[in-house]
Design a protein around this motif. Structure first.
Motif, PDB file in Angstrom:
ATOM      1  N   ASN A 455       0.824  -1.215   0.000  1.00 54.86           N
ATOM      2  CA  ASN A 455       0.000   0.000   0.000  1.00 54.86           C
ATOM      3  C   ASN A 455       0.851   1.255   0.000  1.00 54.86           C
ATOM      4  O   ASN A 455       0.544   2.220  -0.693  1.00 54.86           O
ATOM      5  N   VAL A 456       1.922   1.231   0.789  1.00 55.43           N
ATOM      6  CA  VAL A 456       2.776   2.421   0.852  1.00 55.43           C
ATOM      7  C   VAL A 456       3.578   2.536  -0.450  1.00 55.43           C
ATOM      8  O   VAL A 456       3.630   3.605  -1.074  1.00 55.43           O
ATOM      9  N   ALA A 457       4.159   1.411  -0.906  1.00 54.67           N
ATOM     10  CA  ALA A 457       5.044   1.467  -2.080  1.00 54.67           C
ATOM     11  C   ALA A 457       4.297   1.938  -3.334  1.00 54.67           C
ATOM     12  O   ALA A 457       4.864   2.653  -4.162  1.00 54.67           O
ATOM     13  N   THR A 458       3.010   1.572  -3.461  1.00 59.86           N
ATOM     14  CA  THR A 458       2.281   1.996  -4.673  1.00 59.86           C
ATOM     15  C   THR A 458       2.013   3.502  -4.679  1.00 59.86           C
ATOM     16  O   THR A 458       1.630   4.051  -5.699  1.00 59.86           O
ATOM     17  N   GLY A 459       2.272   4.162  -3.554  1.00 61.07           N
ATOM     18  CA  GLY A 459       2.111   5.618  -3.524  1.00 61.07           C
ATOM     19  C   GLY A 459       3.287   6.351  -4.168  1.00 61.07           C
ATOM     20  O   GLY A 459       3.195   7.533  -4.482  1.00 61.07           O
ATOM     21  N   GLN A 460       4.419   5.657  -4.384  1.00 65.11           N
ATOM     22  CA  GLN A 460       5.575   6.304  -5.014  1.00 65.11           C
ATOM     23  C   GLN A 460       5.168   6.669  -6.453  1.00 65.11           C
ATOM     24  O   GLN A 460       4.643   5.824  -7.178  1.00 65.11           O
ATOM     25  N   PRO A 461       5.390   7.905  -6.864  1.00 62.71           N
ATOM     26  CA  PRO A 461       4.823   8.370  -8.136  1.00 62.71           C
ATOM     27  C   PRO A 461       5.239   7.576  -9.380  1.00 62.71           C
ATOM     28  O   PRO A 461       4.501   7.566 -10.362  1.00 62.71           O
ATOM     29  N   GLU A 465       2.693  -0.928 -10.028  1.00 67.31           N
ATOM     30  CA  GLU A 465       2.237  -2.006  -9.134  1.00 67.31           C
ATOM     31  C   GLU A 465       3.391  -2.437  -8.233  1.00 67.31           C
ATOM     32  O   GLU A 465       4.551  -2.399  -8.650  1.00 67.31           O
ATOM     33  N   ALA A 466       3.039  -2.874  -7.020  1.00 69.48           N
ATOM     34  CA  ALA A 466       4.064  -3.328  -6.082  1.00 69.48           C
ATOM     35  C   ALA A 466       3.595  -4.603  -5.401  1.00 69.48           C
ATOM     36  O   ALA A 466       2.403  -4.761  -5.138  1.00 69.48           O
ATOM     37  N   ALA A 467       4.536  -5.511  -5.163  1.00 70.96           N
ATOM     38  CA  ALA A 467       4.197  -6.731  -4.410  1.00 70.96           C
ATOM     39  C   ALA A 467       5.360  -7.049  -3.487  1.00 70.96           C
ATOM     40  O   ALA A 467       6.512  -6.759  -3.812  1.00 70.96           O
ATOM     41  N   VAL A 468       5.025  -7.638  -2.353  1.00 69.72           N
ATOM     42  CA  VAL A 468       6.070  -7.992  -1.391  1.00 69.72           C
ATOM     43  C   VAL A 468       5.950  -9.483  -1.076  1.00 69.72           C
ATOM     44  O   VAL A 468       4.847  -9.977  -0.817  1.00 69.72           O
ATOM     45  N   ILE A 469       7.082 -10.171  -1.135  1.00 70.01           N
ATOM     46  CA  ILE A 469       7.094 -11.581  -0.719  1.00 70.01           C
ATOM     47  C   ILE A 469       8.199 -11.777   0.314  1.00 70.01           C
ATOM     48  O   ILE A 469       9.145 -10.989   0.385  1.00 70.01           O
ATOM     49  N   PRO A 474      18.856 -16.206   6.868  1.00 67.50           N
ATOM     50  CA  PRO A 474      19.516 -17.064   7.865  1.00 67.50           C
ATOM     51  C   PRO A 474      19.291 -16.594   9.305  1.00 67.50           C
ATOM     52  O   PRO A 474      19.182 -17.406  10.215  1.00 67.50           O
ATOM     53  N   LYS A 475      19.166 -15.303   9.507  1.00 65.22           N
ATOM     54  CA  LYS A 475      19.037 -14.818  10.881  1.00 65.22           C
ATOM     55  C   LYS A 475      17.578 -14.580  11.276  1.00 65.22           C
ATOM     56  O   LYS A 475      17.139 -14.919  12.367  1.00 65.22           O
ATOM     57  N   TRP A 476      16.802 -13.983  10.358  1.00 65.72           N
ATOM     58  CA  TRP A 476      15.456 -13.514  10.726  1.00 65.72           C
ATOM     59  C   TRP A 476      14.340 -14.456  10.276  1.00 65.72           C
ATOM     60  O   TRP A 476      13.176 -14.099  10.380  1.00 65.72           O
ATOM     61  N   GLN A 477      14.665 -15.594   9.730  1.00 63.42           N
ATOM     62  CA  GLN A 477      13.698 -16.556   9.158  1.00 63.42           C
ATOM     63  C   GLN A 477      13.203 -16.081   7.799  1.00 63.42           C
ATOM     64  O   GLN A 477      13.408 -16.737   6.796  1.00 63.42           O
ATOM     65  N   GLU A 478      12.572 -14.904   7.742  1.00 63.57           N
ATOM     66  CA  GLU A 478      12.147 -14.341   6.452  1.00 63.57           C
ATOM     67  C   GLU A 478      12.363 -12.839   6.488  1.00 63.57           C
ATOM     68  O   GLU A 478      12.214 -12.211   7.547  1.00 63.57           O
ATOM     69  N   ARG A 479      12.642 -12.259   5.326  1.00 63.95           N
ATOM     70  CA  ARG A 479      12.684 -10.794   5.221  1.00 63.95           C
ATOM     71  C   ARG A 479      11.966 -10.383   3.928  1.00 63.95           C
ATOM     72  O   ARG A 479      11.899 -11.156   2.966  1.00 63.95           O
ATOM     73  N   PRO A 480      11.414  -9.165   3.899  1.00 64.31           N
ATOM     74  CA  PRO A 480      10.644  -8.753   2.724  1.00 64.31           C
ATOM     75  C   PRO A 480      11.496  -8.378   1.503  1.00 64.31           C
ATOM     76  O   PRO A 480      12.491  -7.665   1.651  1.00 64.31           O
ATOM     77  N   LEU A 481      11.046  -8.871   0.344  1.00 64.66           N
ATOM     78  CA  LEU A 481      11.594  -8.432  -0.946  1.00 64.66           C
ATOM     79  C   LEU A 481      10.486  -7.652  -1.639  1.00 64.66           C
ATOM     80  O   LEU A 481       9.371  -8.152  -1.776  1.00 64.66           O
ATOM     81  N   LEU A 482      10.801  -6.430  -2.052  1.00 68.20           N
ATOM     82  CA  LEU A 482       9.800  -5.587  -2.715  1.00 68.20           C
ATOM     83  C   LEU A 482       9.977  -5.683  -4.230  1.00 68.20           C
ATOM     84  O   LEU A 482      11.081  -5.453  -4.743  1.00 68.20           O
ATOM     85  N   ILE A 483       8.879  -6.041  -4.896  1.00 73.02           N
ATOM     86  CA  ILE A 483       8.928  -6.217  -6.361  1.00 73.02           C
ATOM     87  C   ILE A 483       8.086  -5.117  -6.984  1.00 73.02           C
ATOM     88  O   ILE A 483       6.918  -4.944  -6.619  1.00 73.02           O
ATOM     89  N   ILE A 484       8.687  -4.389  -7.919  1.00 74.26           N
ATOM     90  CA  ILE A 484       8.029  -3.197  -8.470  1.00 74.26           C
ATOM     91  C   ILE A 484       7.861  -3.313  -9.982  1.00 74.26           C
ATOM     92  O   ILE A 484       8.785  -3.705 -10.690  1.00 74.26           O
ATOM     93  N   ASN A 499      13.916   5.524  -0.268  1.00 72.91           N
ATOM     94  CA  ASN A 499      13.796   6.876   0.302  1.00 72.91           C
ATOM     95  C   ASN A 499      12.332   7.239   0.507  1.00 72.91           C
ATOM     96  O   ASN A 499      11.958   7.889   1.470  1.00 72.91           O
ATOM     97  N   TYR A 500      11.498   6.801  -0.451  1.00 72.71           N
ATOM     98  CA  TYR A 500      10.064   7.106  -0.351  1.00 72.71           C
ATOM     99  C   TYR A 500       9.439   6.393   0.858  1.00 72.71           C
ATOM    100  O   TYR A 500       8.607   6.949   1.576  1.00 72.71           O
ATOM    101  N   LEU A 501       9.884   5.150   1.085  1.00 76.02           N
ATOM    102  CA  LEU A 501       9.303   4.376   2.198  1.00 76.02           C
ATOM    103  C   LEU A 501       9.759   4.922   3.553  1.00 76.02           C
ATOM    104  O   LEU A 501       9.034   4.804   4.549  1.00 76.02           O
ATOM    105  N   ASP A 502      10.946   5.519   3.551  1.00 75.31           N
ATOM    106  CA  ASP A 502      11.555   5.986   4.803  1.00 75.31           C
ATOM    107  C   ASP A 502      10.612   6.933   5.551  1.00 75.31           C
ATOM    108  O   ASP A 502      10.127   7.915   5.001  1.00 75.31           O
ATOM    109  N   GLY A 503      10.330   6.593   6.786  1.00 70.48           N
ATOM    110  CA  GLY A 503       9.456   7.446   7.611  1.00 70.48           C
ATOM    111  C   GLY A 503       7.981   7.083   7.479  1.00 70.48           C
ATOM    112  O   GLY A 503       7.153   7.520   8.274  1.00 70.48           O
TER     113      GLY A 503
END
Ligand code: AMP
Length: 544
Positions: A455-461, A465-469, A474-484, A499-503
């Protein structure tokens, strides 16, 4: 002591007869599969439904038999929606975008004896028909002038079939709990599962759609369901529109932004319904029109469901058309409408930002539907807008069991169905989908919502479309990959996106990487196909 009121059964035939008597000259407009605009009325459709019932009776279709359709949103499909259940048979609406194996499975599993199909799907069925175990008749939904040459056996032309039949049928007095329609879930895992709607469930669901805090269909409305009639009954709109006497606008096979725009403008649509990708196509098209003031169009409500409506999409539609977005949630098993987002009176003085925080929620349950959220042991969780757990639902238009799977218990001990969605519920009853339980990203014992990130990533001008999987870590079990998927002609960088996601998101939610692709894979119902994305990125490794 029993009440002394009439026990009239809630039947689809009563919708048909009501529409014929009281909404007889109300228009049904179709962008015809053969081309051009076709105009008819509920009165004419009711007569043709009677003709269909006579024709099917001659073909030995009896109460309880199944008839399948592979068809777009058209007046002929509406005729089947009314005729087939009213005569006591079951209409199995098949999604033509499914893989051939799933399509064959569904037609065989449903025991369909007849298949109605639009011209568009003739080649597809020619390649498959010899695997259909019970279909004895194929009916092509067109007139003699457009009948194609085909290798299908036992073929009839729809218009020829009904031409000589009488336009009145004595609809049987069925039990309202009789089966009326059969839809299969998209089946992302295993075989598709059949959801068997009853006359009663369809009528109660349609009544609900006509309530003002739901979609609120009424006689003043011009409604265009873009959501297909082959996907959960076009969210119930065909029956609700006939019940309310709304003018019905059907986009046919032309799934372009241009067609949606022309129909909205030329037919005066006040309400339209579809998944987010449909509205992206509409916005993209109107973007090519230059400086036109679209806020003067009569469109009032865009109903968005099927996938989460991102704030940027809601804002864009509302600003461009001067309309309201109603965010809704549901599933095949829930007919589908479970929740609809309408603002409460007490939010009247909220700022635009606060209002948007409400609008992105999936909405409140309509009367008749009950929701709860539970943990993995089935314990109910607080309705505080923070705790999230498995979303459970019960109500008179929620499935009790799957078709031909009587031994599979799909309800908990209180009769709630497990939706497979993870959500929160707040004090006012607004439900927010956090994720599908299989899509949520499990990072170091905490959960990250792929939907929130998208929802946030699709706001970048520059983002179309954006999807996250989740990718194994190895440390965190899973981490997000953002596909644009970037917008046409744009090429944002990973830094632009981060930078857009920051904050705008919690720091620890920040995707570990951003990748760019040309085209997002979609499911047969227009949602992001995460299974394909997982396959595409199965060997992906984060750089350490
Ligand atoms: P289907 O049975 O194909 O209609 O899919 C139902 C599923 O779509 C639900 O269980 C949700 O995961 C998803 N879904 C439907 N509406 C929404 C929505 N407004 N926001 C997020 N997910 C949704």
């Amino acid at each position: 002591m029993l009440g002394l009121m009439q026990n009239r059964q809630l039947l689809i035939s009563t919708v048909l007869e009501h529409a014929a008597h009281y909404n007889h000259d109300c228009e049904v407009v179709t962008k015809a599969v053969e081309g051009g605009i076709h105009r008819t009325s509920y009165g004419e459709i009711a007569k043709r439904a009677a003709k269909i019932a006579h024709a099917l009776t001659k073909m030995d279709i009896k109460i309880g038999d199944c008839v399948s359709s592979l068809a777009w949103n058209t007046y002929r499909h509406l005729e089947l929606y009314l005729a087939v259940p009213s005569m006591g048979a079951i209409l199995n609406t098949v999604n033509p975008r499914l893989f051939p194996e799933q399509l064959t499975y569904i037609i065989n599993h449903s025991d369909a004896k007849i298949l109605f199909l639009d011209l568009t799907f003739v080649p597809q069925i020619e390649a498959l028909y010899d695997q259909f175990s019970q279909v004895k008749q194929f009916i092509i939904m067109t007139d003699a002038a457009h009948m194609p040459k085909t290798t299908l056996p036992n073929v009839l032309c729809y218009e020829d079939m009904i031409a000589e039949e009488p336009d009145h049928f004595d609809w049987p007095e069925l039990d309202e709990n009789s089966a009326a329609g059969l839809c299969y879930t998209s089946g992302t895992t295993g075989e598709p599962k059949g959801v068997l709607y009853s006359h009663r469930s369809n009528i109660l669901h349609s009544y609900s759609i006509c309530c003002k805090d739901n979609i609120g269909l009424c006689g003043n409305d011009v409604v265009m369901p873009v959501v297909p009639m082959f996907h959960v009954n076009a969210w119930g709109t065909p029956y609700a529109a006939a019940m309310a006497g709304s003018k019905l606008v059907l986009p046919g096979a032309d799934m372009t932004g241009e067609n949606f725009y022309n129909l909205i403008k030329n037919e005066g649509c006040t309400v339209t319904l579809g998944v987010p990708t449909i509205w992206l196509a509409l916005l993209q098209y109107v973007g090519t029109l230059g400086e036109v003031d679209l806020s003067t169009l009569p469109i009032e409500r865009f109903v968005i469901g099927g996938s989460a409506a991102a704030p940027s999409l809601i804002e864009n539609l509302e600003k461009t058309f001067g309309a309201s977005v109603l965010h809704a949630w549901g599933m095949t098993e829930t007919s589908p409408l479970g929740t609809v987002n309408r603002p409460l009176r007490k939010y009247g003085n909220f700022s635009e930002k606060e209002k948007m925080a409400i609008k992105v929620k999936q909405g409140r349950p309509q009367f008749g539907v009950e929701l709860k959220i539970v943990d993995d042991d089935g314990n109910e969780l607080p309705r505080d807008g923070k705790a999230f757990g498995r979303l459970m639902i019960r109500g008179p238009w929620v499935a009790n069991a799957y078709f031909k799977q009587p031994d599979l218990n799909i309800l908990d001990k209180e009769g709630y169905f497990d939706t497979g969605d993870v959500s929160t519920l707040d004090q006012d009853g607004y439900m927010t989908i956090v994720d599908r339980s299989k899509d949520v990203i499990k990072s170091g014992g905490e959960w990250i919502s792929s939907i929130d990130l998208e929802n946030v990533a699709t706001g970048q001008p520059d983002v179309a479309e954006a999807a996250v999987i989740g990718i194994a870590h190895p440390k965190w079990q899973e981490r997000p990959l953002l596909i644009i998927v970037p917008k046409d002609g744009k090429s944002p960088t990973k830094e632009d996106i981060l930078n857009y996601l920051d904050g705008k998101i919690a720091k620890w939610w920040t995707p570990d990487d951003v990748v760019f692709i040309d085209k997002m894979p979609h499911t047969a119902t227009g949602k992001t196909q995460k299974r394909d994305l997982r396959e595409m990125f199965k060997d992906f490794k984060f750089k350490s």
